[in-house]
Write an enzyme that holds these catalytic residues in place. Structure first.
Site, PDB file in Angstrom:
ATOM      1  N   ARG A   1      10.822  -1.314  11.359  1.00 29.82           N
ATOM      2  CA  ARG A   1       9.736  -1.005  12.287  1.00 29.82           C
ATOM      3  C   ARG A   1       9.679  -2.006  13.439  1.00 29.82           C
ATOM      4  O   ARG A   1       9.960  -3.186  13.248  1.00 29.82           O
ATOM      5  CB  ARG A   1       8.404  -1.036  11.526  1.00 29.82           C
ATOM      6  CG  ARG A   1       8.000   0.316  11.036  1.00 29.82           C
ATOM      7  CD  ARG A   1       6.854   0.308  10.081  1.00 29.82           C
ATOM      8  NE  ARG A   1       5.692  -0.502  10.439  1.00 29.82           N
ATOM      9  CZ  ARG A   1       4.592  -0.548   9.688  1.00 29.82           C
ATOM     10  NH1 ARG A   1       4.498   0.161   8.592  1.00 29.82           N
ATOM     11  NH2 ARG A   1       3.577  -1.317  10.045  1.00 29.82           N
TER      12      ARG A   1
ATOM     13  N   ARG B   1      -0.404  -9.499  12.956  1.00 27.58           N
ATOM     14  CA  ARG B   1      -1.008  -8.457  12.111  1.00 27.58           C
ATOM     15  C   ARG B   1      -1.739  -9.079  10.916  1.00 27.58           C
ATOM     16  O   ARG B   1      -2.810  -8.610  10.525  1.00 27.58           O
ATOM     17  CB  ARG B   1       0.069  -7.485  11.606  1.00 27.58           C
ATOM     18  CG  ARG B   1       0.536  -6.510  12.681  1.00 27.58           C
ATOM     19  CD  ARG B   1       1.864  -5.881  12.339  1.00 27.58           C
ATOM     20  NE  ARG B   1       1.869  -5.137  11.106  1.00 27.58           N
ATOM     21  CZ  ARG B   1       2.966  -4.891  10.383  1.00 27.58           C
ATOM     22  NH1 ARG B   1       4.153  -5.322  10.787  1.00 27.58           N
ATOM     23  NH2 ARG B   1       2.891  -4.200   9.282  1.00 27.58           N
TER      24      ARG B   1
ATOM     25  N   ARG C   1      11.884  -5.528   5.134  1.00 27.47           N
ATOM     26  CA  ARG C   1      11.561  -4.113   4.866  1.00 27.47           C
ATOM     27  C   ARG C   1      12.404  -3.150   5.706  1.00 27.47           C
ATOM     28  O   ARG C   1      12.633  -3.353   6.887  1.00 27.47           O
ATOM     29  CB  ARG C   1      10.082  -3.858   5.158  1.00 27.47           C
ATOM     30  CG  ARG C   1       9.737  -2.386   5.070  1.00 27.47           C
ATOM     31  CD  ARG C   1       8.272  -2.143   5.028  1.00 27.47           C
ATOM     32  NE  ARG C   1       7.614  -2.512   6.270  1.00 27.47           N
ATOM     33  CZ  ARG C   1       6.331  -2.330   6.487  1.00 27.47           C
ATOM     34  NH1 ARG C   1       5.572  -1.830   5.532  1.00 27.47           N
ATOM     35  NH2 ARG C   1       5.786  -2.679   7.633  1.00 27.47           N
TER      36      ARG C   1
ATOM     37  N   ARG D   1     -10.224   0.073   8.116  1.00 28.22           N
ATOM     38  CA  ARG D   1      -9.725  -1.268   8.412  1.00 28.22           C
ATOM     39  C   ARG D   1     -10.751  -2.111   9.139  1.00 28.22           C
ATOM     40  O   ARG D   1     -10.499  -3.270   9.455  1.00 28.22           O
ATOM     41  CB  ARG D   1      -8.518  -1.121   9.325  1.00 28.22           C
ATOM     42  CG  ARG D   1      -7.237  -1.661   8.774  1.00 28.22           C
ATOM     43  CD  ARG D   1      -6.171  -1.124   9.693  1.00 28.22           C
ATOM     44  NE  ARG D   1      -4.976  -1.862   9.657  1.00 28.22           N
ATOM     45  CZ  ARG D   1      -3.833  -1.371   9.169  1.00 28.22           C
ATOM     46  NH1 ARG D   1      -3.792  -0.180   8.629  1.00 28.22           N
ATOM     47  NH2 ARG D   1      -2.748  -2.083   9.223  1.00 28.22           N
TER      48      ARG D   1
ATOM     49  N   LYS E   1       0.841  -1.215   0.000  1.00 24.37           N
ATOM     50  CA  LYS E   1       0.000   0.000   0.000  1.00 24.37           C
ATOM     51  C   LYS E   1       0.873   1.262   0.000  1.00 24.37           C
ATOM     52  O   LYS E   1       0.668   2.175  -0.785  1.00 24.37           O
ATOM     53  CB  LYS E   1      -0.937   0.011   1.230  1.00 24.37           C
ATOM     54  CG  LYS E   1      -1.859  -1.211   1.307  1.00 24.37           C
ATOM     55  CD  LYS E   1      -2.806  -1.145   2.484  1.00 24.37           C
ATOM     56  CE  LYS E   1      -2.144  -1.207   3.852  1.00 24.37           C
ATOM     57  NZ  LYS E   1      -1.414  -2.450   4.135  1.00 24.37           N
TER      58      LYS E   1
HETATM   59  P1  AP5 Z   1       4.813  -1.631   1.860  1.00 25.32           P
HETATM   60  O1  AP5 Z   1       4.461  -0.809   0.687  1.00 25.32           O
HETATM   61  O2  AP5 Z   1       5.547  -0.993   2.978  1.00 25.32           O
HETATM   62  O3  AP5 Z   1       3.506  -2.412   2.404  1.00 25.32           O
HETATM   63  P2  AP5 Z   1       2.213  -1.886   3.157  1.00 25.32           P
HETATM   64  O4  AP5 Z   1       1.032  -2.551   2.539  1.00 25.32           O
HETATM   65  O5  AP5 Z   1       2.206  -0.388   3.202  1.00 25.32           O
HETATM   66  O6  AP5 Z   1       2.480  -2.541   4.576  1.00 25.32           O
HETATM   67  P3  AP5 Z   1       2.387  -1.976   6.060  1.00 25.32           P
HETATM   68  O7  AP5 Z   1       3.111  -2.947   6.937  1.00 25.32           O
HETATM   69  O8  AP5 Z   1       2.816  -0.542   6.139  1.00 25.32           O
HETATM   70  O9  AP5 Z   1       0.882  -2.082   6.311  1.00 25.32           O
HETATM   71  P4  AP5 Z   1       0.182  -2.202   7.637  1.00 25.32           P
HETATM   72  O10 AP5 Z   1      -1.195  -2.060   7.136  1.00 25.32           O
HETATM   73  O11 AP5 Z   1       0.423  -3.363   8.500  1.00 25.32           O
HETATM   74  O12 AP5 Z   1       0.842  -1.039   8.516  1.00 25.32           O
HETATM   75  P5  AP5 Z   1       0.281   0.344   9.007  1.00 25.32           P
HETATM   76  O13 AP5 Z   1       1.443   1.223   9.155  1.00 25.32           O
HETATM   77  O14 AP5 Z   1      -0.877   0.767   8.200  1.00 25.32           O
HETATM   78  O15 AP5 Z   1       5.632  -2.897   1.317  1.00 25.32           O
HETATM   79  C1  AP5 Z   1       6.148  -3.876   2.207  1.00 25.32           C
HETATM   80  C2  AP5 Z   1       7.526  -4.347   1.709  1.00 25.32           C
HETATM   81  O16 AP5 Z   1       7.351  -5.067   0.494  1.00 25.32           O
HETATM   82  C3  AP5 Z   1       8.487  -3.191   1.393  1.00 25.32           C
HETATM   83  O17 AP5 Z   1       9.794  -3.599   1.780  1.00 25.32           O
HETATM   84  C4  AP5 Z   1       8.406  -3.037  -0.142  1.00 25.32           C
HETATM   85  O18 AP5 Z   1       9.620  -2.573  -0.714  1.00 25.32           O
HETATM   86  C5  AP5 Z   1       8.091  -4.459  -0.583  1.00 25.32           C
HETATM   87  N1  AP5 Z   1       7.206  -4.513  -1.752  1.00 25.32           N
HETATM   88  C6  AP5 Z   1       6.124  -3.731  -2.021  1.00 25.32           C
HETATM   89  N2  AP5 Z   1       5.527  -4.079  -3.166  1.00 25.32           N
HETATM   90  C7  AP5 Z   1       6.231  -5.135  -3.663  1.00 25.32           C
HETATM   91  C8  AP5 Z   1       6.115  -5.952  -4.844  1.00 25.32           C
HETATM   92  N3  AP5 Z   1       5.154  -5.758  -5.758  1.00 25.32           N
HETATM   93  N4  AP5 Z   1       7.009  -6.947  -5.015  1.00 25.32           N
HETATM   94  C9  AP5 Z   1       8.020  -7.151  -4.119  1.00 25.32           C
HETATM   95  N5  AP5 Z   1       8.201  -6.410  -2.998  1.00 25.32           N
HETATM   96  C10 AP5 Z   1       7.313  -5.414  -2.759  1.00 25.32           C
HETATM   97  O19 AP5 Z   1      -0.295  -0.041  10.459  1.00 25.32           O
HETATM   98  C11 AP5 Z   1       0.535  -0.328  11.548  1.00 25.32           C
HETATM   99  C12 AP5 Z   1      -0.314  -0.457  12.805  1.00 25.32           C
HETATM  100  O20 AP5 Z   1      -1.010   0.782  13.080  1.00 25.32           O
HETATM  101  C13 AP5 Z   1      -1.436  -1.506  12.758  1.00 25.32           C
HETATM  102  O21 AP5 Z   1      -0.959  -2.804  13.074  1.00 25.32           O
HETATM  103  C14 AP5 Z   1      -2.399  -0.945  13.817  1.00 25.32           C
HETATM  104  O22 AP5 Z   1      -1.943  -1.219  15.122  1.00 25.32           O
HETATM  105  C15 AP5 Z   1      -2.309   0.553  13.589  1.00 25.32           C
HETATM  106  N6  AP5 Z   1      -3.296   1.014  12.595  1.00 25.32           N
HETATM  107  C16 AP5 Z   1      -3.022   1.580  11.379  1.00 25.32           C
HETATM  108  N7  AP5 Z   1      -4.163   1.889  10.741  1.00 25.32           N
HETATM  109  C17 AP5 Z   1      -5.170   1.525  11.552  1.00 25.32           C
HETATM  110  C18 AP5 Z   1      -6.598   1.574  11.425  1.00 25.32           C
HETATM  111  N8  AP5 Z   1      -7.194   2.059  10.334  1.00 25.32           N
HETATM  112  N9  AP5 Z   1      -7.342   1.092  12.452  1.00 25.32           N
HETATM  113  C19 AP5 Z   1      -6.756   0.635  13.587  1.00 25.32           C
HETATM  114  N10 AP5 Z   1      -5.411   0.526  13.759  1.00 25.32           N
HETATM  115  C20 AP5 Z   1      -4.638   0.981  12.747  1.00 25.32           C
END
Ligand code: AP5
Length: 218
Positions: free
Chosen positions: A160, A171, A127, A88, A13
């Site tokens: 992270r 997660r 990552r 989410r 994402k």
């Molecule tokens: P990346 O683009 O970083 O993936 P992402 O989908 O953004 O993953 P996140 O871990 O950031 O998502 P998340 O939803 O768990 O975390 P968030 O910060 O929102 O890509 C990942 C890796 O893969 C990178 O190294 C990249 O280079 C590689 N990659 C990408 N595309 C690729 C491809 N096509 N091929 C190969 N490699 C690739 O949430 C963190 C925490 O915050 C949650 O656990 C929760 O506690 C809280 N939180 C956040 N939002 C909410 C909400 N709405 N409600 C409640 N709690 C929330």
């Protein structure tokens, strides 16, 4: 234009949000980044949020909804935004719909990036993220030109706290239990675009821009 990016942790994402920002100049609103900023401040809210994130659990809806609705009401979001990581839960999705209706607005596209659990774990384990601009890298799939430094802004790269194997597993479980039902919620409308995210980053990005269906403005 208002776009929602839906997908499991590690689906790409954040990576694809950058492609959309570059093409359309939209504001990138990432709930996880906003929570990490709050946690970094170390105040009462930040400590509370961190306690959920460190366990791989979702932050309660009440806190999350208030934070995001406030953010997208800011003047810089008037021309459009990309929501990354929100909604989410069904409650968050309904709150977003209601808030947009009140403002005479709507979501234009929900982009669902599909990736298998095995691939998600491999991606999150490798990552690295820029401390300054949050750009994501990967030791194998997307290494920075200089080890430990961001290609875009020169910031330091870090891993992270919630990218440990045990928290990643939690997660992903939480995602399938609480967030995946949103796919069915959005499928009922014509706004859902399902994208195979298990392909090279550029190929996924091209399909997302095609699904959004507008000419890039940049
Ligand atoms: P990346 O683009 O970083 O993936 P992402 O989908 O953004 O993953 P996140 O871990 O950031 O998502 P998340 O939803 O768990 O975390 P968030 O910060 O929102 O890509 C990942 C890796 O893969 C990178 O190294 C990249 O280079 C590689 N990659 C990408 N595309 C690729 C491809 N096509 N091929 C190969 N490699 C690739 O949430 C963190 C925490 O915050 C949650 O656990 C929760 O506690 C809280 N939180 C956040 N939002 C909410 C909400 N709405 N409600 C409640 N709690 C929330």
């Amino acid at each position: 234009m208002r776009v929602v990016l839906l997908g499991a942790p590690g689906a790409g994402k954040g990576t694809q949000a950058e492609t959309i920002v570059q093409a359309f100049g939209l504001v990138h609103v990432a709930s996880g980044d906003l929570f990490r900023e709050a946690a970094h401040k170390g105040n009462e809210l930040g400590n509370l949020v961190k306690s959920y994130m460190d366990r791989g659990a979702l932050v309660p809806d009440e806190i999350t909804i208030r934070m995001i609705l406030e953010r997208i009401a800011a003047p810089d979001c008037r021309q459009g935004f990309i929501l990354d990581g929100f909604p989410r839960t069904l409650e968050q999705a309904r709150a977003l719909d209601a808030a947009l209706v009140e403002r005479n607005m709507a979501i234009d596209k929900v982009v669902y990036i599909k990736v298998s659990s095995e691939e998600l774990q491999a991606r999150l384990g490798g990552r690295w993220i820029c401390r300054k601009c949050q750009a994501p890298y990967h030791v194998v799939n997307l290494p920075p030109r200089t080890a430990g430094k961001c290609d875009k802004c020169g910031g330091d790269l870090y891993q992270r706290d919630d990218d440990t194997a045990a928290t990643v597993k939690k997660r992903i479980e939480v995602y399938f239990r609480q967030t995946e039902p949103l796919v069915a919620y959005y499928r009922k409308s014509s706004m859902l675009a399902e994208i195979d995210g298990e392909r090279p980053i550029d190929a996924v990005g091209r399909d997302i821009l095609k699904a959004i269906g507008r000419r890039p403005t940049r």
